[in-house]
Structures are given as C-alpha cells and as structure tokens.
Design a protein around this motif. Structure first.
Motif, PDB file in Angstrom:
ATOM      1  N   LYS A  58     -11.262   0.863  -7.459  1.00 48.28           N
ATOM      2  CA  LYS A  58     -10.723   1.491  -6.314  1.00 48.28           C
ATOM      3  C   LYS A  58      -9.638   0.874  -5.556  1.00 48.28           C
ATOM      4  O   LYS A  58      -9.595  -0.201  -5.470  1.00 48.28           O
ATOM      5  CB  LYS A  58     -11.877   2.078  -5.391  1.00 48.28           C
ATOM      6  CG  LYS A  58     -12.529   3.068  -6.027  1.00 48.28           C
ATOM      7  CD  LYS A  58     -13.609   3.556  -5.301  1.00 48.28           C
ATOM      8  CE  LYS A  58     -14.540   2.522  -4.589  1.00 48.28           C
ATOM      9  NZ  LYS A  58     -15.491   3.340  -3.496  1.00 48.28           N
ATOM     10  N   CYS A  59      -8.703   1.717  -4.877  1.00 49.00           N
ATOM     11  CA  CYS A  59      -7.852   1.079  -4.047  1.00 49.00           C
ATOM     12  C   CYS A  59      -8.748   0.839  -2.826  1.00 49.00           C
ATOM     13  O   CYS A  59      -9.556   1.553  -2.139  1.00 49.00           O
ATOM     14  CB  CYS A  59      -6.757   2.357  -3.434  1.00 49.00           C
ATOM     15  SG  CYS A  59      -5.668   1.821  -2.139  1.00 49.00           S
ATOM     16  N   ALA A  60      -8.410  -0.293  -2.278  1.00 47.18           N
ATOM     17  CA  ALA A  60      -8.923  -0.937  -1.162  1.00 47.18           C
ATOM     18  C   ALA A  60      -8.843   0.179   0.347  1.00 47.18           C
ATOM     19  O   ALA A  60      -9.858  -0.202   1.112  1.00 47.18           O
ATOM     20  CB  ALA A  60      -8.480  -2.068  -0.648  1.00 47.18           C
ATOM     21  N   TYR A  61      -7.863   0.844   0.274  1.00 51.01           N
ATOM     22  CA  TYR A  61      -7.679   1.523   1.469  1.00 51.01           C
ATOM     23  C   TYR A  61      -8.049   3.079   1.261  1.00 51.01           C
ATOM     24  O   TYR A  61      -8.562   3.469   2.294  1.00 51.01           O
ATOM     25  CB  TYR A  61      -6.028   1.219   1.923  1.00 51.01           C
ATOM     26  CG  TYR A  61      -5.832  -0.079   2.325  1.00 51.01           C
ATOM     27  CD1 TYR A  61      -6.524  -0.735   3.440  1.00 51.01           C
ATOM     28  CD2 TYR A  61      -5.114  -1.012   1.547  1.00 51.01           C
ATOM     29  CE1 TYR A  61      -6.392  -2.264   3.481  1.00 51.01           C
ATOM     30  CE2 TYR A  61      -4.828  -2.288   1.639  1.00 51.01           C
ATOM     31  CZ  TYR A  61      -5.516  -3.014   2.788  1.00 51.01           C
ATOM     32  OH  TYR A  61      -5.331  -4.195   3.073  1.00 51.01           O
ATOM     33  N   CYS A  62      -7.438   3.680   0.263  1.00 54.21           N
ATOM     34  CA  CYS A  62      -7.587   4.983   0.462  1.00 54.21           C
ATOM     35  C   CYS A  62      -8.903   5.567  -0.761  1.00 54.21           C
ATOM     36  O   CYS A  62      -9.156   6.689  -0.424  1.00 54.21           O
ATOM     37  CB  CYS A  62      -6.358   5.773  -0.145  1.00 54.21           C
ATOM     38  SG  CYS A  62      -5.969   5.587  -1.999  1.00 54.21           S
ATOM     39  N   GLU A  63      -9.432   4.731  -1.273  1.00 54.81           N
ATOM     40  CA  GLU A  63     -10.661   4.564  -2.101  1.00 54.81           C
ATOM     41  C   GLU A  63     -10.230   5.469  -3.398  1.00 54.81           C
ATOM     42  O   GLU A  63     -11.187   6.132  -3.956  1.00 54.81           O
ATOM     43  CB  GLU A  63     -11.742   5.207  -1.271  1.00 54.81           C
ATOM     44  CG  GLU A  63     -12.518   4.057  -0.501  1.00 54.81           C
ATOM     45  CD  GLU A  63     -13.858   4.538  -0.422  1.00 54.81           C
ATOM     46  OE1 GLU A  63     -14.814   4.593  -1.144  1.00 54.81           O
ATOM     47  OE2 GLU A  63     -14.211   5.047   0.716  1.00 54.81           O
TER      48      GLU A  63
ATOM     49  N   GLY B 293       1.470  14.654   3.199  1.00 54.22           N
ATOM     50  CA  GLY B 293       1.910  13.757   2.325  1.00 54.22           C
ATOM     51  C   GLY B 293       0.861  13.037   1.176  1.00 54.22           C
ATOM     52  O   GLY B 293       1.204  12.282   0.069  1.00 54.22           O
ATOM     53  N   ARG B 294      -0.507  13.206   1.654  1.00 50.36           N
ATOM     54  CA  ARG B 294      -1.545  12.437   0.575  1.00 50.36           C
ATOM     55  C   ARG B 294      -2.478  13.667   0.138  1.00 50.36           C
ATOM     56  O   ARG B 294      -3.861  13.412   0.309  1.00 50.36           O
ATOM     57  CB  ARG B 294      -2.021  11.334   1.363  1.00 50.36           C
ATOM     58  CG  ARG B 294      -1.234  10.249   2.108  1.00 50.36           C
ATOM     59  CD  ARG B 294      -1.775   9.023   1.801  1.00 50.36           C
ATOM     60  NE  ARG B 294      -2.128   8.395   0.513  1.00 50.36           N
ATOM     61  CZ  ARG B 294      -2.336   7.252   0.086  1.00 50.36           C
ATOM     62  NH1 ARG B 294      -2.878   6.317   1.055  1.00 50.36           N
ATOM     63  NH2 ARG B 294      -2.568   6.879  -1.144  1.00 50.36           N
ATOM     64  N   LYS B 295      -1.938  14.701  -0.322  1.00 52.93           N
ATOM     65  CA  LYS B 295      -2.809  15.965  -0.623  1.00 52.93           C
ATOM     66  C   LYS B 295      -3.601  15.673  -1.602  1.00 52.93           C
ATOM     67  O   LYS B 295      -4.901  16.282  -1.519  1.00 52.93           O
ATOM     68  CB  LYS B 295      -1.708  17.165  -0.647  1.00 52.93           C
ATOM     69  CG  LYS B 295      -1.081  16.856  -2.186  1.00 52.93           C
ATOM     70  CD  LYS B 295      -0.205  18.365  -2.409  1.00 52.93           C
ATOM     71  CE  LYS B 295       0.366  18.087  -3.892  1.00 52.93           C
ATOM     72  NZ  LYS B 295       1.130  19.227  -4.156  1.00 52.93           N
TER      73      LYS B 295
ATOM     74  N   ALA C 238      -4.832  -2.651  -4.406  1.00 50.52           N
ATOM     75  CA  ALA C 238      -4.440  -1.606  -3.824  1.00 50.52           C
ATOM     76  C   ALA C 238      -3.627  -0.691  -4.666  1.00 50.52           C
ATOM     77  O   ALA C 238      -2.968  -1.189  -5.556  1.00 50.52           O
ATOM     78  CB  ALA C 238      -3.890  -1.721  -2.379  1.00 50.52           C
ATOM     79  N   CYS C 239      -3.692   0.798  -4.325  1.00 54.24           N
ATOM     80  CA  CYS C 239      -2.503   1.565  -5.062  1.00 54.24           C
ATOM     81  C   CYS C 239      -1.407   1.380  -4.654  1.00 54.24           C
ATOM     82  O   CYS C 239      -1.228   0.843  -3.576  1.00 54.24           O
ATOM     83  CB  CYS C 239      -3.155   3.061  -5.048  1.00 54.24           C
ATOM     84  SG  CYS C 239      -2.943   3.817  -3.377  1.00 54.24           S
ATOM     85  N   LYS C 240      -0.389   2.028  -5.381  1.00 52.04           N
ATOM     86  CA  LYS C 240       1.186   1.582  -5.073  1.00 52.04           C
ATOM     87  C   LYS C 240       1.527   2.526  -3.654  1.00 52.04           C
ATOM     88  O   LYS C 240       2.211   1.808  -2.610  1.00 52.04           O
ATOM     89  CB  LYS C 240       2.101   1.936  -6.176  1.00 52.04           C
ATOM     90  CG  LYS C 240       1.723   0.756  -7.467  1.00 52.04           C
ATOM     91  CD  LYS C 240       2.882   0.827  -8.235  1.00 52.04           C
ATOM     92  CE  LYS C 240       2.606  -0.071  -9.495  1.00 52.04           C
ATOM     93  NZ  LYS C 240       2.552  -1.550  -9.007  1.00 52.04           N
ATOM     94  N   PRO C 241       1.048   3.597  -3.555  1.00 51.43           N
ATOM     95  CA  PRO C 241       1.406   4.175  -2.229  1.00 51.43           C
ATOM     96  C   PRO C 241       0.819   3.558  -1.095  1.00 51.43           C
ATOM     97  O   PRO C 241       1.436   3.475  -0.035  1.00 51.43           O
ATOM     98  CB  PRO C 241       0.794   5.732  -2.343  1.00 51.43           C
ATOM     99  CG  PRO C 241       0.530   5.975  -4.033  1.00 51.43           C
ATOM    100  CD  PRO C 241       0.459   4.687  -4.603  1.00 51.43           C
ATOM    101  N   CYS C 242      -0.306   3.083  -1.219  1.00 53.18           N
ATOM    102  CA  CYS C 242      -0.785   2.261   0.160  1.00 53.18           C
ATOM    103  C   CYS C 242      -0.294   0.941   0.138  1.00 53.18           C
ATOM    104  O   CYS C 242       0.190   0.662   1.394  1.00 53.18           O
ATOM    105  CB  CYS C 242      -2.614   2.022  -0.167  1.00 53.18           C
ATOM    106  SG  CYS C 242      -3.502   3.519   0.215  1.00 53.18           S
ATOM    107  N   ASN C 243      -0.073   0.174  -0.783  1.00 57.44           N
ATOM    108  CA  ASN C 243       0.439  -1.373  -0.685  1.00 57.44           C
ATOM    109  C   ASN C 243       2.000  -1.187  -0.714  1.00 57.44           C
ATOM    110  O   ASN C 243       2.568  -1.807   0.403  1.00 57.44           O
ATOM    111  CB  ASN C 243       0.121  -2.013  -1.914  1.00 57.44           C
ATOM    112  CG  ASN C 243       0.517  -3.348  -1.642  1.00 57.44           C
ATOM    113  OD1 ASN C 243       0.219  -4.188  -0.797  1.00 57.44           O
ATOM    114  ND2 ASN C 243       1.205  -4.029  -2.819  1.00 57.44           N
TER     115      ASN C 243
HETATM  116 ZN   LIG Z   1      -4.565   3.745  -1.983  1.00 58.94          ZN
END
Ligand SMILES: [Zn+2]
Length: 295
Positions: free
Chosen positions: A60-65, A214-216, A128-133
């Motif tokens: 999982k992405c560390a931030y958005c899960e 933006g993050r629907k 992290a995923c690319k949108p988050c990072n």
């Molecule tokens: Zn993320």
C-alpha cells in the motif's frame, strides 16, 4: 494512514536479507555526502531494497493507503519516498483554511539543499504511490520547529524539527492512527488542538486525502469498504452464531487488517458502529447513495 511498527534492527535485518552488502555501501555513500556536505551521486541504489518496504506496507501507499500491484509486476507503481527530502526542501504554501487554524510552518532556509545525510537512512524511506510522492509531496517538508538539514538521526530530528507530516514506519514517531481517524469516508484529526491536531490537518491537506474531486477514487474505495462492512457488523450485532458469525468475523477481520487498503477508514467505521450504530447506518446509507450515483 496507518503505522508499520518495526525496530531499526529488524528493518536492517530485512534489508540485509534482500541485499547483504547494501548497508555497508549505503554507509560509504553517506560518508561521501558528509565530506561534500551535500547529496550528490550518479546512480542511486535505494531501488534495490524497494521490495522490503512494499512487503512491510502490505503493498500500500504509505499516505493514501491505496493498494498497488504486487512486487512481481508492480514495482514501477511505487516510488521510494524520502520522508525528509535528500537534495532540496521546498517551502510549502498553506491553504487559507489551515492558516486560519493558526498553523505557521517554519520558513525553509534559503539555498541550503536537503537532508544530505539521510538519502540512505532506513528510517527515511517509505513506498508511496506516484500521486502522493511525485505529484503532491514533491520535496515539501513542513515543520513547526527548527530545520536541521545536517541532521543524521531521524529520531533526534523528530524532537528538534517537529515535522507536520507523520512518518509511518518504525517505532519512534506517533502512530498515524493516533493522529488521523475517519468520519465515514472523510479523514479528520483525532485530537482537537495542539501539534498533533495540526500534524493531522497538514498531512490530510498536503496529500489531498480529503479532496473528493481530485482524489475521487480514494473516496470510492472507502465507500465500497463501508458498504461491505456494515451488513457484517449488523450480523454480529443481531447475535448471529456458528457459521454466520464466523463468516461475518472473517470479512471484518479482512477489511480491518493492516494488509488491506484503507485500514484506517475501515477501523474507524467499525469503531463508530460499536459506539453509535445509528450514526454508522446513516453513513452507510450515504455511502450507498454515493455508490449509486457513480455507477
Ligand atoms: Zn498514495
């Protein structure tokens, strides 16, 4: 966000298992950066241990899960995120909403580069995923304390710098779930004031964890989790026994596992149901409406 508890020694053992001489090579590179007083190298080597963090974080992405593809075919979906930026720190502009909360990040020192002793510190990484990072965090690192770009110890830096962002790996920062919870599909602070409250707000804002447009897809995934959980919680509350109870328990355990996507949201919803089932029902009905409107 949730935390991934692990000691430094246990993390180092996982890294050594993956790449036996990685830590020695990393130490040598850090020595070079120390001599130059800046981060400079031709070919970074942190990707060699990316899978250690992918496994630790349950993919999982560390931030958005959000859950990304597995390590066999999905490695390129993950960025190795440097919690403290290695080469440069950009000043982060607060939204007016956060300014009104009295949050005042420390100005970034001009022209002094990044945390040049931390490009290879195991407690400075997460996946992290690319949108988050890449899109959202970039090289921002807002803090409330005093910048120490020559710092070499993330544990000591936590005290001195008082970062607004939350580091989810290890055993020294606060557990993200102690700072951020969910009301239905929306993240919010756990506490009502103080630095922990501000950390939650900045983390939510910087990663746009509450940006329904933006993050629907984040929101739609959280909606689906609530839709799946509520009937199982009702089955337990109705006093089901035997196979029906076991089946409901298995579903709830699955969704609230730290290896599942959006664990914090799922756990917050279970907790709400146990405290206030009628409010949980209202949120579940709202989730159904959202789902119907998007299908
Ligand atoms: Zn993320």
């Amino acid at each position: 966000m949730i935390g991934y508890q692990i000691s430094y020694n246990d993390l180092a053992a996982l890294v050594a298992q993956k790449s036996p001489n990685w830590i020695n090579r990393a130490t040598q590179r850090t020595t070079n950066f120390r001599q130059q007083r800046r981060y400079a190298e031709r070919s970074p080597m942190w990707s060699e241990i990316k899978t250690v963090y992918i496994r630790l974080q349950g993919g999982k992405c560390a931030y958005c899960e959000r859950q990304l593809e597995g390590e066999v075919y999905g490695k390129s979906e993950y960025d190795i995120e440097h919690f403290r930026p290695k080469g440069n720190v950009k000043g982060w502009s607060l939204s007016s909403v956060l300014s009104q909360q009295g949050i005042t990040p420390t100005p970034v020192p001009n022209g002094t580069g990044g945390y040049y002793l931390l490009p290879y510190h195991l407690f400075n990484y997460a996946v992290a995923c690319k949108p988050c990072n890449s899109v959202l965090k970039e090289t921002y690192f807002p803090i409330a304390g005093t910048y120490d770009l020559s710092g070499h110890d993330p544990v000591a830096l936590l005290q001195a710098e008082q970062p607004y962002l939350i580091y989810p790996i290890g055993d020294f920062d606060k557990a993200p779930e102690a700072l951020i919870r969910f009301e239905g599909i929306s993240p919010c602070p756990v506490v009502s004031e103080g630095h922990d409250h501000d950390r939650a707000l900045v983390t939510i804002e910087l990663f746009k964890l509450d940006d329904v447009i933006g993050r629907k897809n984040l929101f739609l995934e959280r909606v689906r989790i609530m839709i799946a959980l509520f009937p199982q919680l009702e089955i337990l509350a109705d006093g089901a026994t035997g196979d029906a109870r076991n089946s409901a328990m298995r579903v709830i355990d699955l969704y609230t596992s730290c290896q599942s996507p959006h664990t914090n949201c799922a756990r917050s919803f279970v907790s709400l149901y146990n405290q206030n089932p009628s409010q949980a029902r209202q949120l579940w009905e709202a989730a159904l409406t959202v789902s119907d409107s998007t299908s």
